[in-house]
Design a protein around this motif. Sequence first.
Motif, mmCIF file in Angstrom:
data_model
loop_
_atom_site.group_PDB
_atom_site.id
_atom_site.type_symbol
_atom_site.label_atom_id
_atom_site.label_comp_id
_atom_site.label_asym_id
_atom_site.label_seq_id
_atom_site.Cartn_x
_atom_site.Cartn_y
_atom_site.Cartn_z
ATOM 1 N N GLU A 392 1.329 -1.063 0.129
ATOM 2 C CA GLU A 392 0.293 0.094 0.160
ATOM 3 C C GLU A 392 0.544 1.469 0.031
ATOM 4 O O GLU A 392 -0.073 2.484 -0.491
ATOM 5 C CB GLU A 392 -1.415 -0.011 1.184
ATOM 6 C CG GLU A 392 -1.988 -1.407 1.174
ATOM 7 C CD GLU A 392 -3.505 -0.457 0.434
ATOM 8 O OE1 GLU A 392 -3.506 0.490 -0.162
ATOM 9 O OE2 GLU A 392 -4.054 -1.504 0.735
ATOM 10 N N ASN A 395 2.770 4.112 -3.642
ATOM 11 C CA ASN A 395 1.363 5.067 -4.519
ATOM 12 C C ASN A 395 1.804 5.855 -3.722
ATOM 13 O O ASN A 395 1.982 7.960 -4.123
ATOM 14 C CB ASN A 395 0.724 4.791 -4.297
ATOM 15 C CG ASN A 395 -0.861 4.626 -2.703
ATOM 16 O OD1 ASN A 395 0.395 4.332 -1.503
ATOM 17 N ND2 ASN A 395 -1.735 4.865 -3.018
ATOM 18 N N ARG A 396 2.519 6.639 -2.359
ATOM 19 C CA ARG A 396 3.440 7.643 -1.849
ATOM 20 C C ARG A 396 4.818 7.868 -1.338
ATOM 21 O O ARG A 396 5.193 8.530 -1.379
ATOM 22 C CB ARG A 396 2.747 7.569 -0.324
ATOM 23 C CG ARG A 396 3.018 6.135 0.417
ATOM 24 C CD ARG A 396 2.195 6.585 1.744
ATOM 25 N NE ARG A 396 2.843 5.869 2.977
ATOM 26 C CZ ARG A 396 3.479 5.286 3.699
ATOM 27 N NH1 ARG A 396 4.697 6.231 3.768
ATOM 28 N NH2 ARG A 396 3.827 4.568 4.255
ATOM 29 N N GLN A 420 1.820 -1.732 -14.332
ATOM 30 C CA GLN A 420 1.656 -1.020 -12.856
ATOM 31 C C GLN A 420 0.360 -1.417 -12.865
ATOM 32 O O GLN A 420 -0.608 -0.964 -13.748
ATOM 33 C CB GLN A 420 2.425 0.214 -13.349
ATOM 34 C CG GLN A 420 1.811 1.214 -12.123
ATOM 35 C CD GLN A 420 2.225 1.185 -10.758
ATOM 36 O OE1 GLN A 420 4.007 1.092 -10.860
ATOM 37 N NE2 GLN A 420 2.004 0.588 -9.829
ATOM 38 N N SER A 423 -4.258 0.645 -8.741
ATOM 39 C CA SER A 423 -4.743 0.737 -7.782
ATOM 40 C C SER A 423 -3.007 1.107 -7.353
ATOM 41 O O SER A 423 -3.108 1.991 -5.701
ATOM 42 C CB SER A 423 -4.615 -0.571 -7.060
ATOM 43 O OG SER A 423 -4.195 -1.629 -6.946
ATOM 44 N N GLU A 424 -2.035 1.252 -7.357
ATOM 45 C CA GLU A 424 -1.239 1.208 -7.710
ATOM 46 C C GLU A 424 -0.655 0.774 -6.105
ATOM 47 O O GLU A 424 0.507 1.063 -5.526
ATOM 48 C CB GLU A 424 -1.051 3.148 -6.634
ATOM 49 C CG GLU A 424 -0.565 3.478 -8.307
ATOM 50 C CD GLU A 424 -0.962 5.092 -8.342
ATOM 51 O OE1 GLU A 424 -0.117 5.904 -7.183
ATOM 52 O OE2 GLU A 424 -1.418 5.943 -9.283
#
Length: 450
Positions: A392, A395-396, A420, A423-424
């Motif tokens: 999770e 993506n950040r 990819q 939803s990343e």
Amino acid sequence: MRVAKFGGSSVANAAQLKKVANIITSDPSRKFVVVSAPGKRFDEDTKVTDLLISLGKQGEQNKPYQDELKKVIDRFDEMLTELELSKEILKEVEDSLVSIMEGETVFTHKMDALKATGEDTSAKILSQYLSSIGHPASYVHPQEAGIIVSDEPGKAQVLDESYDKLYQLREREGIQVIPGFFGYTLEGELMAFPRGGSDITGSIVAAGVKAELYENFTDVDSVYCVNPTIVDSPKEIFELTYKEMRELSYAGFSVFHDEALIPTIKAKIPVAIKNTNNPNGRGTVISAERSLTDDGPVAGIASDTGFLTIYVSKYLMNREKGFARHLFQILEEEDISFEHAPSGIDDMSVIMREGQLTPGKEEVVLRRIKDELRVDQVSIERDLALIMIVGEGMNRILGVTGKATQAISNATVNIEMVNQGSSEVSMMFGIKKDGMEAAVQSLYKEFFEA
């Protein structure tokens, strides 16, 4: 209220069943129990499900099957003897198997019915044992429980009307023991779930009775961030999100079949993976969210072999309306499902399991693509492996893709494809299968040892 599911290794013999009984009775909230068929007792042993498959194959080939039948009965006989239980059930099981083999009982799909016998008998023995040690327990047949499924042999899907029926089980007293792996159609036909079907049953029951927790007991203390046969002593994962677990399961994690968690995900029920041999261990909890403060961007690395890609190239493909639809229609009409379809302006790759494209189908599919789509080039590349990094946090945090591709390059492995997820949460790499272990080891070093 909890639902506890016990896998094949947890119910492999009498000693393991006693551990299972201790776990169940140690917590009154464990009111619902789902069991698999007995697994291996030791490395060279055979799972009961495999014994039942061998039994069925003997029948399909019109060969004597008594030896295979005896092996199945002997496994259950040994368990009942060591648990000091009545053996009346053995005659019932033997008569049922003979009836299926001889066609006396009408089962449209005999192999599903044969395989289901393993889970069904496990549930009967466990409920009998629990009652014998002073804990009232009942065996609940899946049809009685209300597990209603689609008419798809070996790949049944649960129907929504099951959940209201399962909720009524809450009104029953005592421990309810339900066999995993199979359900019944509205017409009363037995149908098996896909592989990992007992996990699917456990998830369905948890959602149906609205459990506060779904516990899945297996033979490991927790989920590892990478396959321990590829990396020695890998890091344990104590928390995962639903999205992360589903992506990892799809890409080769053996803890769950990738469909198994869907009912609990929809019902937002946390899942705890625990070890039958160490029930007080921390385990792994899967829920909607997890703490990311102490973790890096990648939660796990999954890998699997057995893929191929159909590569299609046509100049100005991007301007041709309906090209992709027509390509997928050809696959659908040939009864082929695909896994991924990364594309460019003038080309597209369709990735699928190698078993989907038999030599006969390959010839037909290639000819149809050439004739119907008038492509410039179409080819098939086999012996592919897919590696997926999942987290999770991807993506950040910047630079994850660069680190991953560099790690694979450091292993001197060529990347055939990168995809990819939208939803990343995941990133997938396609490589030749002979480079999979080196690539996975290099990725592990980059994301978990750096």
